[in-house]
Design an enzyme around this catalytic site. Structure first.
Site, PDB file in Angstrom:
ATOM      1  N   GLU A 294      17.171 100.657 101.806  1.00 30.06           N
ATOM      2  CA  GLU A 294      16.115 101.255 102.624  1.00 30.06           C
ATOM      3  C   GLU A 294      15.764 100.330 103.792  1.00 30.06           C
ATOM      4  OE1 GLU A 294      16.227 100.868  99.379  1.00 30.06           O
ATOM      5  OE2 GLU A 294      15.122 102.407  98.287  1.00 30.06           O
TER       6      GLU A 294
ATOM      7  N   CYS B 154      17.564  95.424 100.491  1.00 34.37           N
ATOM      8  CA  CYS B 154      17.723  96.777  99.954  1.00 34.37           C
ATOM      9  C   CYS B 154      18.289  97.734 101.004  1.00 34.37           C
ATOM     10  CB  CYS B 154      16.379  97.314  99.482  1.00 34.37           C
ATOM     11  SG  CYS B 154      15.783  96.587  97.964  1.00 34.37           S
TER      12      CYS B 154
ATOM     13  N   CYS C 171      12.050 100.206  95.474  1.00 37.56           N
ATOM     14  CA  CYS C 171      11.238  99.107  94.953  1.00 37.56           C
ATOM     15  C   CYS C 171       9.895  99.078  95.698  1.00 37.56           C
ATOM     16  CB  CYS C 171      11.978  97.770  95.113  1.00 37.56           C
ATOM     17  SG  CYS C 171      11.977  97.114  96.795  1.00 37.56           S
TER      18      CYS C 171
ATOM     19  N   ASN D  45      22.553  98.279 100.478  1.00 36.59           N
ATOM     20  CA  ASN D  45      22.070  96.975 100.027  1.00 36.59           C
ATOM     21  C   ASN D  45      23.108  95.889 100.331  1.00 36.59           C
ATOM     22  OD1 ASN D  45      23.511  98.372  97.978  1.00 36.59           O
ATOM     23  ND2 ASN D  45      22.654  97.090  96.376  1.00 36.59           N
TER      24      ASN D  45
HETATM   25  N1  THU Z   1      18.180  98.278  95.546  1.00 37.25           N
HETATM   26  C1  THU Z   1      18.131  98.979  96.716  1.00 37.25           C
HETATM   27  O1  THU Z   1      18.903  98.705  97.644  1.00 37.25           O
HETATM   28  N2  THU Z   1      17.214  99.965  96.829  1.00 37.25           N
HETATM   29  C2  THU Z   1      16.401 100.388  95.821  1.00 37.25           C
HETATM   30  O2  THU Z   1      15.649 101.327  96.027  1.00 37.25           O
HETATM   31  C3  THU Z   1      16.427  99.708  94.518  1.00 37.25           C
HETATM   32  C4  THU Z   1      17.275  98.505  94.438  1.00 37.25           C
HETATM   33  C5  THU Z   1      19.213  97.247  95.402  1.00 37.25           C
HETATM   34  C6  THU Z   1      18.746  95.818  95.490  1.00 37.25           C
HETATM   35  C7  THU Z   1      19.856  95.103  94.744  1.00 37.25           C
HETATM   36  O3  THU Z   1      20.918  94.834  95.628  1.00 37.25           O
HETATM   37  C8  THU Z   1      20.328  96.116  93.716  1.00 37.25           C
HETATM   38  O4  THU Z   1      19.856  97.370  94.150  1.00 37.25           O
HETATM   39  C9  THU Z   1      19.862  95.847  92.308  1.00 37.25           C
HETATM   40  O5  THU Z   1      18.487  95.667  92.269  1.00 37.25           O
END
Ligand code: THU
Length: 131
Positions: free
Chosen positions: A52, A50, A83, A39
């Site tokens: 992913e 994110c 998410c 992320n």
């Molecule tokens: N986040 C991800 O990178 N992947 C997920 O599956 C859930 C959330 C990140 C986004 C943000 O930078 C942090 O986690 C908090 O939401």
């Protein structure tokens, strides 16, 4: 190195100064190659991306558009679920039966699939109207 180990490694590179919640993701393309993402947050919060999304972008940049395995890891009490937006992104490039491993840094694992993560997904068929 396993796909989960790749996700664990790249998580260290996450840029998460606002949430302090580092996430690592790795996808295996149909070629067998592994692509990683973490992320990347932004002071303008909605501009953050994110883990992913980063892994998928790396795969597509390398010329692949089909993924066959996914792993996501974070330091959370329970394996972190992707998410909603990331579920749709994964479904764009992976079949419903593609295995997804969700993990915590403490070693708790959850095994699921893209189809289980996003039942009833929006796809191309919803854009074609019977004349
Ligand atoms: N986040 C991800 O990178 N992947 C997920 O599956 C859930 C959330 C990140 C986004 C943000 O930078 C942090 O986690 C908090 O939401």
């Amino acid at each position: 190195m396993s796909l989960l180990d790749a996700a664990r490694d790249v998580r260290e590179a996450a840029y998460a100064p606002y949430s302090k919640f580092k996430v690592g993701a790795a996808v295996r393309g149909a070629s067998g190659a592994v692509y990683r993402g973490c992320n990347v947050e932004n002071v303008a919060y909605p501009e953050g991306t994110c883990a992913e999304a980063g892994a998928i972008a790396a795969m597509v940049a390398a010329g692949e558009t089909r993924l066959v395995e996914v792993a996501v890891i974070a330091d959370s009490p329970a394996p972190v679920p992707p998410c909603g937006g990331c579920r749709q992104k994964l479904a764009e490039f992976g079949a419903a039966e593609v295995p997804v491993t969700l993990a915590t840094t403490a070693g708790v694992l959850q095994q699921t699939t893209i189809g289980d993560l996003l039942p009833g997904r929006f796809d191309l068929s919803h854009m074609s109207r019977a004349e």
